[in-house]
Design a protein around this motif. Sequence first.
Motif, short mmCIF file in Angstrom:
data_model
loop_
_atom_site.label_atom_id
_atom_site.label_comp_id
_atom_site.label_asym_id
_atom_site.label_seq_id
_atom_site.Cartn_x
_atom_site.Cartn_y
_atom_site.Cartn_z
N LEU A 16 -10.53 21.45 31.58
CA LEU A 16 -11.73 22.63 31.23
C LEU A 16 -11.40 23.89 31.40
O LEU A 16 -10.61 24.36 32.44
CB LEU A 16 -12.74 22.13 32.28
CG LEU A 16 -14.06 23.26 32.30
CD1 LEU A 16 -14.93 22.55 31.46
CD2 LEU A 16 -14.49 23.31 33.91
N ALA A 18 -12.61 27.06 32.24
CA ALA A 18 -13.91 27.76 32.83
C ALA A 18 -14.10 29.14 32.56
O ALA A 18 -14.91 29.81 32.19
CB ALA A 18 -13.75 27.60 34.46
N PRO A 37 -25.23 30.94 30.10
CA PRO A 37 -25.97 29.70 30.35
C PRO A 37 -24.97 29.01 31.79
O PRO A 37 -23.95 29.49 31.95
CB PRO A 37 -25.92 28.84 29.16
CG PRO A 37 -24.81 29.49 28.39
CD PRO A 37 -24.74 30.94 28.72
N SER A 38 -25.91 28.13 32.33
CA SER A 38 -25.08 27.58 33.54
C SER A 38 -23.86 26.83 33.06
O SER A 38 -23.65 26.16 32.10
CB SER A 38 -26.08 26.51 34.03
OG SER A 38 -25.45 26.03 35.09
N GLY A 39 -22.72 27.16 33.81
CA GLY A 39 -21.40 26.58 33.48
C GLY A 39 -20.80 27.28 32.66
O GLY A 39 -19.76 26.86 32.20
N SER A 40 -20.99 28.53 32.36
CA SER A 40 -20.37 29.37 31.22
C SER A 40 -19.30 30.03 32.06
O SER A 40 -18.43 30.61 31.47
CB SER A 40 -21.25 30.39 30.67
OG SER A 40 -22.03 31.15 31.63
N GLY A 41 -19.24 30.04 33.25
CA GLY A 41 -17.95 30.65 34.05
C GLY A 41 -18.52 32.08 34.81
O GLY A 41 -17.47 32.72 35.07
N LYS A 42 -19.46 32.23 34.88
CA LYS A 42 -19.90 33.54 35.61
C LYS A 42 -19.58 33.79 37.04
O LYS A 42 -18.94 34.73 37.27
CB LYS A 42 -21.49 33.61 35.53
CG LYS A 42 -22.24 33.63 34.12
CD LYS A 42 -23.68 33.62 34.23
CE LYS A 42 -24.40 32.69 35.06
NZ LYS A 42 -24.40 31.18 34.46
N SER A 43 -19.82 32.40 37.80
CA SER A 43 -19.12 32.77 39.16
C SER A 43 -17.80 32.50 39.39
O SER A 43 -17.23 33.24 39.89
CB SER A 43 -19.92 31.48 39.89
OG SER A 43 -21.56 31.55 39.86
N THR A 44 -17.12 31.85 38.53
CA THR A 44 -15.69 31.75 38.42
C THR A 44 -15.23 33.20 38.10
O THR A 44 -14.17 33.62 38.81
CB THR A 44 -15.31 30.79 36.98
OG1 THR A 44 -15.86 29.59 37.21
CG2 THR A 44 -13.69 30.64 37.24
N GLU A 162 -26.27 36.18 41.29
CA GLU A 162 -27.54 35.84 41.25
C GLU A 162 -28.37 36.38 42.57
O GLU A 162 -28.70 35.40 43.12
CB GLU A 162 -27.62 34.26 41.02
CG GLU A 162 -27.12 33.86 39.71
CD GLU A 162 -27.44 32.39 39.22
OE1 GLU A 162 -28.49 32.13 39.69
OE2 GLU A 162 -26.81 31.76 38.52
N HIS A 194 -29.47 35.41 35.72
CA HIS A 194 -30.11 34.56 34.72
C HIS A 194 -31.39 35.23 34.26
O HIS A 194 -32.04 34.77 33.10
CB HIS A 194 -30.56 33.20 35.44
CG HIS A 194 -29.54 31.94 35.25
ND1 HIS A 194 -28.89 31.68 34.08
CD2 HIS A 194 -29.16 31.39 36.26
CE1 HIS A 194 -28.03 30.69 34.24
NE2 HIS A 194 -27.99 30.55 35.92
N LEU B 373 -15.50 28.36 47.65
CA LEU B 373 -16.12 26.73 47.53
C LEU B 373 -17.32 26.48 48.34
O LEU B 373 -18.07 25.97 48.11
CB LEU B 373 -15.02 25.64 47.90
CG LEU B 373 -14.20 25.50 46.69
CD1 LEU B 373 -13.15 24.11 47.10
CD2 LEU B 373 -14.98 24.96 45.39
N LYS B 376 -20.43 28.55 47.61
CA LYS B 376 -21.31 27.86 46.44
C LYS B 376 -22.30 26.90 46.89
O LYS B 376 -23.32 26.79 45.83
CB LYS B 376 -20.16 27.34 45.31
CG LYS B 376 -20.72 27.29 43.90
CD LYS B 376 -19.35 27.11 43.08
CE LYS B 376 -19.00 25.62 43.13
NZ LYS B 376 -17.63 25.54 42.04
N1 LIG Z 1 -13.43 24.16 41.87
C1 LIG Z 1 -13.73 23.52 40.42
N2 LIG Z 1 -13.12 22.55 40.15
C2 LIG Z 1 -13.34 21.99 38.82
N3 LIG Z 1 -14.28 22.75 38.02
C3 LIG Z 1 -14.78 23.70 38.41
C4 LIG Z 1 -14.75 24.27 39.73
N4 LIG Z 1 -15.42 25.42 39.91
C5 LIG Z 1 -15.95 25.59 38.46
N5 LIG Z 1 -15.78 24.45 37.92
C6 LIG Z 1 -16.38 24.30 36.58
O1 LIG Z 1 -16.12 25.52 35.81
C7 LIG Z 1 -17.32 26.06 34.92
C8 LIG Z 1 -17.94 27.15 35.31
O2 LIG Z 1 -18.34 26.93 36.73
P1 LIG Z 1 -18.97 28.31 37.06
O3 LIG Z 1 -19.52 28.10 38.40
O4 LIG Z 1 -18.21 29.69 36.99
O5 LIG Z 1 -20.61 28.41 36.45
P2 LIG Z 1 -21.65 29.38 36.35
O6 LIG Z 1 -21.64 30.19 34.84
O7 LIG Z 1 -21.68 30.42 37.50
O8 LIG Z 1 -22.90 28.57 36.27
P3 LIG Z 1 -24.22 28.65 37.08
O9 LIG Z 1 -25.07 29.80 36.31
O10 LIG Z 1 -24.97 27.32 37.06
O11 LIG Z 1 -24.07 29.36 38.38
C9 LIG Z 1 -18.38 24.55 35.15
O12 LIG Z 1 -18.09 23.67 34.01
C10 LIG Z 1 -17.75 24.07 36.51
O13 LIG Z 1 -18.13 22.89 36.52
#
Ligand SMILES: Nc1ncnc2c1ncn2[C@@H]1O[C@H](COP(=O)(O)OP(=O)(O)OP(=O)(O)O)[C@@H](O)[C@H]1O
Lengths: 240, 378
Positions: A16, A18, A37-44, A162, A194, B373, B376
Amino acid sequence: MSLLELKHIYKIYGELHALDDVSLKVEKGEWVSIMGPSGSGKSTMMNIIGCMDKPTKGEVLLDGVDIAKESARNLTAIRRDKIGLIFQQFHLVNYLTAVENVMLAQYYHSMPDEKEAMEALDRVGLADRAKHLPSQLSGGEQQRVCVARALINYPEIILADEPTGNLDEANEEIVVDLFHKLHNEGTTLIVVTHDPEVAEVAQRTLVLRSGKLHKEIVNQNFTGKIHFEDMDTFRKEETQ
Amino acid sequence: MKKRSMYFRMITASLLRRRSRMLVALLSIAIGATVLSGLVTIYYDVPRQMGAQFRNYGANMILTGSDGRFTASDMERSLKEIPMEELVGAAPYRYENVRIHEQPVVGAATDMTGAKAASPFWRVEGEWPASDGQIMVGANVAESFRLKTGDLLTVSYTPEEHVETDNTIDLTITGILDTGGSEEDFVYLTLADMEKLTGEVSAFDVAELSVSAQSDVLSRYAEKIGEAVPAVGAHLVKRVTASETTVLSKLQALVLLVTIVVLALTMICVATTMTAVVAERRKEIGLRKAIGASDRSIIGEFLGESMLLGCIGGVLGAGLGYVFAQQVSLRVFSSEIRFQLLLIPATILVSVLVTGLSSLLPIRSATDVDPALVLKGE
Ligand SMILES: Nc1ncnc2c1ncn2[C@@H]1O[C@H](COP(=O)(O)OP(=O)(O)OP(=O)(O)O)[C@@H](O)[C@H]1O
Ligand SMILES: [Mg+2]
């Protein structure tokens, strides 16, 4: 030189991606929203900027320093000195009062100063709740304590993931108002949200999609709380 | 505000405002400290307690004249070498060949109170002689001459110089002595009556001492007596002292073993509790790290907290340990325990160290948490 610059950032979990080749610049004093959208990598991305995580590949320049290459210990110091964090789930220490929670940030940064901490609480309108424990505060009040804690050490950047996600509209407005004040004082703000209404008040909105920078919307008429047209189209896309 | 006062404000807030959580941990520490300090108190008091018990088995030191008999003043000077509170009883004996109904019998003159204290296991049917003019006869003597308490007994003595005229004295029998030993062949009279009978001032053949001390201390006393009073030689009754030492060391070893087992169990229990306490606070640790806490300061805070907890538990344990030891002592030895004051700081120190050490490991591993982690979650 930009305050923050991401150069070809990747964050890869197994298969993946991210974050997938993200590059961006944030100038000092700028107010940037991040949507997607959710899972798009914002928090990452926020975790990487906030020195809580490292990219798999790429450079992250904060004040000209590549934080991707720093040791964990140095990252802690950078986080302490330059960054104010606000989370969706408030995250206060539950056995410390509001003012003590604010003082905690001072304690790790330099010297706890109750008077200054009280002033910060006053700024978020919670002077009379200073001696309350988090469990005795409403969600909105707790989030305002977090804002006070994030701004107490005059960080270079405030990162909010958020911040209004768990708040009702009235409290959302209070928090957004606080962002306005901080922005006017010259604080750099990066806000993941969001909520288009929260995003649209920023100078710029970056939209992530599947780990890639999908779109950048500039608020041409930024003066404060101004609604801008691009947001309407964005809303439509989101609801599809 | 100083950093340090914020530090104490934090750790006390954590203990006071998370009371119900901390109470469980405190309980396990306090119970451990209680059992520990109680057992150590007993361990140190066992020799004293058992010493008192052992004295029921009679004399453990014997004085003899280095050259024939020794005098009352030799005896007095010898006793000065033994601390008053340790001397349970001292009985000087003067043996003379006397006659009853023209039959020879050994007459033993002694200080009745001293003899009673030095030989508490002697069984007397009737009463011990309480004053001059009274006599106690051994069971065998009583049987041979068909004597019983209340009888008037004429005891005669033949002085060496003039064989023709016997000295006699009339004494009332107050008790029959039953020991199961050679004492049953003797008659016991007071020193004054013996002087009257023989016409000679008392000098002693032997003295039996019952001293509440262990054999190493006894040996020291014996040496000192030998030096201070050349006319007297002091010896330990090896049969008594050796078995006392064996029983004592076995008993102490047992208590020590139990103490070590309890200490180990306590440490495991406290470590488990502290692990749980730290584990449920991973999120808080993550938060602290996120707002810029170094690993060192987090370890410092949590360690300070658990050591404060250990300190409170130690204070409780020291107090309750005394109560515990007292109860055990009253029940087992039916006497009051002697409490070692030094045990209070020692108990507190040990429980601070045990709590600190056993929480160090979970705390250290908790600092490995990734703030991103834990923050979250949910
Ligand atoms: N520690 C991890 N190990 C494996 N995959 C991860 C990890 N952290 C995040 N991901 C994956 O990376 C992708 C991005 O996650 P992220 O948390 O950045 O999404 P997001 O944009 O913040 O979503 P949301 O709006 O739901 O908070 C997701 O598909 C998530 O499953
Ligand atoms: Mg997220």
